[in-house]
Scaffold this motif. Structure first.
Motif, short mmCIF file in Angstrom:
data_model
loop_
_atom_site.label_atom_id
_atom_site.label_comp_id
_atom_site.label_asym_id
_atom_site.label_seq_id
_atom_site.Cartn_x
_atom_site.Cartn_y
_atom_site.Cartn_z
N PRO A 8 -73.96 18.70 15.48
CA PRO A 8 -72.91 18.39 14.49
C PRO A 8 -72.73 19.59 13.56
O PRO A 8 -73.70 20.23 13.17
CB PRO A 8 -73.47 17.20 13.72
CG PRO A 8 -74.57 16.66 14.55
CD PRO A 8 -75.06 17.78 15.43
N ARG A 9 -71.49 19.89 13.26
CA ARG A 9 -71.20 21.04 12.40
C ARG A 9 -71.53 20.69 10.96
O ARG A 9 -71.00 19.75 10.41
CB ARG A 9 -69.73 21.42 12.54
CG ARG A 9 -69.46 22.78 12.01
CD ARG A 9 -68.09 23.22 12.40
NE ARG A 9 -67.50 23.81 11.22
CZ ARG A 9 -66.24 23.88 10.97
NH1 ARG A 9 -65.38 23.39 11.82
NH2 ARG A 9 -65.78 24.44 9.88
N ARG A 10 -72.42 21.44 10.38
CA ARG A 10 -72.83 21.24 8.99
C ARG A 10 -72.30 22.40 8.17
O ARG A 10 -72.18 23.51 8.67
CB ARG A 10 -74.35 21.20 8.86
CG ARG A 10 -75.03 20.10 9.62
CD ARG A 10 -74.86 18.76 8.98
NE ARG A 10 -75.55 18.75 7.71
CZ ARG A 10 -75.57 17.70 6.90
NH1 ARG A 10 -74.96 16.61 7.23
NH2 ARG A 10 -76.20 17.75 5.77
N THR A 11 -71.98 22.12 6.94
CA THR A 11 -71.53 23.16 6.03
C THR A 11 -72.63 23.35 5.00
O THR A 11 -72.73 22.57 4.05
CB THR A 11 -70.20 22.75 5.36
OG1 THR A 11 -69.29 22.39 6.39
CG2 THR A 11 -69.64 23.90 4.55
N PRO A 12 -73.49 24.35 5.18
CA PRO A 12 -74.62 24.55 4.28
C PRO A 12 -74.25 24.55 2.79
O PRO A 12 -74.99 23.99 1.99
CB PRO A 12 -75.22 25.88 4.71
CG PRO A 12 -74.88 25.96 6.16
CD PRO A 12 -73.51 25.33 6.27
N PRO A 13 -73.11 25.14 2.38
CA PRO A 13 -72.80 25.09 0.95
C PRO A 13 -72.71 23.67 0.41
O PRO A 13 -73.04 23.42 -0.74
CB PRO A 13 -71.45 25.79 0.83
CG PRO A 13 -71.34 26.62 2.05
CD PRO A 13 -72.11 25.91 3.12
N LEU A 14 -72.27 22.73 1.25
CA LEU A 14 -72.13 21.34 0.79
C LEU A 14 -73.46 20.62 0.72
O LEU A 14 -73.58 19.61 0.02
CB LEU A 14 -71.16 20.58 1.71
CG LEU A 14 -69.72 21.07 1.70
CD1 LEU A 14 -68.91 20.35 2.76
CD2 LEU A 14 -69.09 20.90 0.33
N LEU A 102 -67.52 15.78 0.99
CA LEU A 102 -68.83 16.12 1.54
C LEU A 102 -68.95 15.75 3.01
O LEU A 102 -69.82 16.26 3.72
CB LEU A 102 -69.93 15.42 0.75
CG LEU A 102 -69.96 15.71 -0.75
CD1 LEU A 102 -71.03 14.90 -1.43
CD2 LEU A 102 -70.15 17.20 -1.00
N ALA A 103 -68.11 14.82 3.47
CA ALA A 103 -68.13 14.38 4.87
C ALA A 103 -66.72 14.00 5.27
O ALA A 103 -65.92 13.57 4.44
CB ALA A 103 -69.07 13.18 5.03
N ARG A 104 -66.43 14.16 6.54
CA ARG A 104 -65.10 13.81 7.06
C ARG A 104 -65.00 12.29 7.24
O ARG A 104 -66.00 11.64 7.53
CB ARG A 104 -64.87 14.47 8.43
CG ARG A 104 -65.00 15.98 8.44
CD ARG A 104 -64.04 16.70 7.56
NE ARG A 104 -62.66 16.44 7.95
CZ ARG A 104 -61.62 16.77 7.22
NH1 ARG A 104 -61.78 17.37 6.06
NH2 ARG A 104 -60.40 16.51 7.62
N LEU A 109 -63.07 11.92 12.61
CA LEU A 109 -64.11 12.29 13.56
C LEU A 109 -63.84 11.68 14.92
O LEU A 109 -64.18 12.25 15.95
CB LEU A 109 -65.49 11.86 13.04
CG LEU A 109 -65.94 12.53 11.76
CD1 LEU A 109 -67.24 11.92 11.27
CD2 LEU A 109 -66.09 14.03 11.96
N ALA A 110 -63.19 10.52 14.94
CA ALA A 110 -62.88 9.83 16.19
C ALA A 110 -61.60 10.38 16.82
O ALA A 110 -61.16 9.89 17.85
CB ALA A 110 -62.74 8.33 15.95
#
Length: 115
Positions: A8-14, A102-104, A109-110
């Motif tokens: 899963p693509r994570r955004t470290p700054p978040l 912070l999250a989609r 996502l679907a």
């Protein structure tokens, strides 16, 4: 070498903001644009189950309000306020209010996002 499964693509700054209100998917913050270290969380939300519905308030309305929280928000805004997940809601000479995703939402996502 074999192909690895996608992560899963994570955004470290978040991640630093996610740690302030674990489980929240959106946060509304207010900060002093002249001193980013003066910042606070105003609200936190989760996405609704269906697109078009209102966001759902998260938690009991009490969020961390200390120097660590202010510094974390300030550092994030100083470096990353131009990210597409950061929306400026209101601005004055002394305060900026942002909504940070912070999250989609699950419907995006679907693959059911707006066309």
């Amino acid at each position: 070498m074999g192909l690895s499964s996608p992560q899963p693509r994570r955004t470290p700054p978040l991640d630093s903001l996610r740690e302030l209100v674990p489980g929240a998917e959106l946060v509304k913050v207010r900060a002093n644009p002249n001193h980013w270290g003066q910042a606070e969380i105003l609200a936190a939300y989760t996405w609704p189950k269906h697109q078009g519905e209102l966001v759902v308030p998260f938690g009991n309305g009490k969020y961390p309000d200390d120097a660590h929280t202010a510094l974390t928000i300030g550092e994030f805004l100083d470096r990353y306020r131009q990210l597409p997940v950061v929306r400026l809601l209101q601005a004055s000479d002394s305060t900026y209010t942002f909504l940070i995703e912070l999250a989609r939402p699950s419907w995006e996502l679907a693959g059911g996002g707006p066309q």
